[in-house]
Design a protein around this motif. Structure first.
Motif, mmCIF file in Angstrom:
data_model
loop_
_atom_site.group_PDB
_atom_site.id
_atom_site.type_symbol
_atom_site.label_atom_id
_atom_site.label_comp_id
_atom_site.label_asym_id
_atom_site.label_seq_id
_atom_site.Cartn_x
_atom_site.Cartn_y
_atom_site.Cartn_z
ATOM 1 N N GLN A 17 0.979 -1.035 0.010
ATOM 2 C CA GLN A 17 -0.146 -0.129 -0.074
ATOM 3 C C GLN A 17 0.713 1.277 -0.060
ATOM 4 O OE1 GLN A 17 -3.365 -0.067 2.888
ATOM 5 N NE2 GLN A 17 -3.240 -2.196 2.931
ATOM 6 N N SER A 18 1.883 1.206 0.730
ATOM 7 C CA SER A 18 2.865 2.437 0.955
ATOM 8 C C SER A 18 3.398 2.831 -0.567
ATOM 9 C CB SER A 18 3.879 2.314 1.959
ATOM 10 O OG SER A 18 5.011 1.186 1.365
ATOM 11 N N TYR A 19 3.492 1.868 -1.553
ATOM 12 C CA TYR A 19 4.050 2.137 -2.922
ATOM 13 C C TYR A 19 2.875 2.695 -3.866
ATOM 14 C CZ TYR A 19 8.628 0.338 -1.381
ATOM 15 O OH TYR A 19 9.845 0.374 -0.840
ATOM 16 N N ALA A 20 1.642 2.257 -3.369
ATOM 17 C CA ALA A 20 0.617 2.460 -4.552
ATOM 18 C C ALA A 20 0.292 3.771 -4.776
ATOM 19 C CB ALA A 20 -0.490 1.750 -3.848
ATOM 20 N N ASP A 21 0.032 4.273 -6.075
ATOM 21 C CA ASP A 21 -0.269 5.534 -6.466
ATOM 22 C C ASP A 21 -1.807 5.529 -6.326
ATOM 23 O OD1 ASP A 21 1.903 6.889 -7.953
ATOM 24 O OD2 ASP A 21 2.160 4.904 -8.871
ATOM 25 N N HIS A 22 -2.590 4.388 -6.302
ATOM 26 C CA HIS A 22 -4.044 4.240 -6.052
ATOM 27 C C HIS A 22 -4.060 2.767 -5.544
ATOM 28 C CE1 HIS A 22 -5.307 7.879 -8.148
ATOM 29 N NE2 HIS A 22 -4.557 7.516 -9.191
ATOM 30 N N VAL A 23 -4.833 2.629 -4.353
ATOM 31 C CA VAL A 23 -5.578 1.639 -3.840
ATOM 32 C C VAL A 23 -7.066 1.204 -4.267
ATOM 33 C CG1 VAL A 23 -5.641 0.031 -2.005
ATOM 34 C CG2 VAL A 23 -3.623 1.352 -2.080
ATOM 35 N N LEU A 24 -7.121 0.041 -5.183
ATOM 36 C CA LEU A 24 -8.539 -0.257 -5.514
ATOM 37 C C LEU A 24 -9.076 -1.322 -4.691
ATOM 38 C CD1 LEU A 24 -7.750 -0.095 -9.275
ATOM 39 C CD2 LEU A 24 -8.875 1.757 -8.000
ATOM 40 N N TRP A 25 -10.077 -1.029 -3.839
ATOM 41 C CA TRP A 25 -10.461 -1.979 -2.710
ATOM 42 C C TRP A 25 -11.401 -2.711 -3.250
ATOM 43 C CZ3 TRP A 25 -7.185 -2.110 1.042
ATOM 44 C CH2 TRP A 25 -6.600 -1.040 1.691
ATOM 45 N N LEU A 26 -11.014 -4.205 -3.189
ATOM 46 C CA LEU A 26 -12.203 -5.052 -3.830
ATOM 47 C C LEU A 26 -13.459 -4.934 -3.126
ATOM 48 C CD1 LEU A 26 -9.885 -8.301 -3.918
ATOM 49 C CD2 LEU A 26 -11.179 -7.177 -5.926
#
Length: 181
Positions: free
Chosen positions: A163-172
């Motif tokens: 998560q710390s690297y993500a530009d966006h987190v798309l939650w299922l």
């Protein structure tokens, strides 16, 4: 960032999430949701998992469906690895247990992430996986190759390291019921 998007799926991770849903996850619907989130078509999709040897008719049918193009299926490239036997001994009771576990899937995913990035196949990676073991590969494509990284997973099983690297987190969890079978 405009450019090509690649989607890589850890099949065991998404299968595990789907087992908690009444009817599982529809990969074609999930792909459509990811494309809606990015605002563009996914250039290539990959599904990596292990399978029993020999595979069952049901698994063979599922993998064939994954390869099928829309509107029939999600058009994914399927890479399957063998299961290995893990022999365990209970330290308290001295009983022996055998369990089948994945062999090579995580290494295959990490290698694919880096190989496709180095080859310039994608500008944006969407990874559906929860395992923090991918951190080194993600760190390299982010800081060394300046690729955009989107993470897709469930709130209760998504590595904080990723998560710390993500530009966006798309939650299922936020895509339900749109991705249900």
């Amino acid at each position: 960032m405009a450019g090509k998007t690649v989607w890589i799926v850890d099949g065991a991770y998404l299968y595990s999430y789907g087992k908690g849903r009444p009817n599982g996850v529809d990969y074609l619907k999930l792909k459509n949701e990811l494309e809606a989130a990015t605002g563009e078509a996914i250039y290539e999709s990959y599904y990596l998992n292990s399978t029993p040897d020999p595979a069952t008719d049901a698994w063979d049918g599922f993998h064939t469906w994954l390869k099928s193009a829309p509107p029939r299926g999600p058009k994914m490239r399927v890479q399957l690895y063998k299961l290995k036997d893990l022999h365990l001994k209970c330290p308290r009771c001295e009983n022996h247990f055998d369990r089948r576990v994945q062999k090579g899937v995580d290494v295959g995913i990490a290698t694919l992430i880096i190989r496709l990035a180095v080859q310039g196949v994608y500008d944006r990676l969407i990874l559906t996986a929860g395992d923090g073991d991918f951190e080194d590969a993600i760190s390299y494509i982010k800081s060394g190759l300046h690729k955009e990284f989107w993470l897709n997973g469930a709130q209760n099983s998504l590595s904080a390291d990723l998560q710390s690297y993500a530009d966006h987190v798309l939650w299922l969890d936020g895509m339900v019921p749109a991705i249900d079978k």
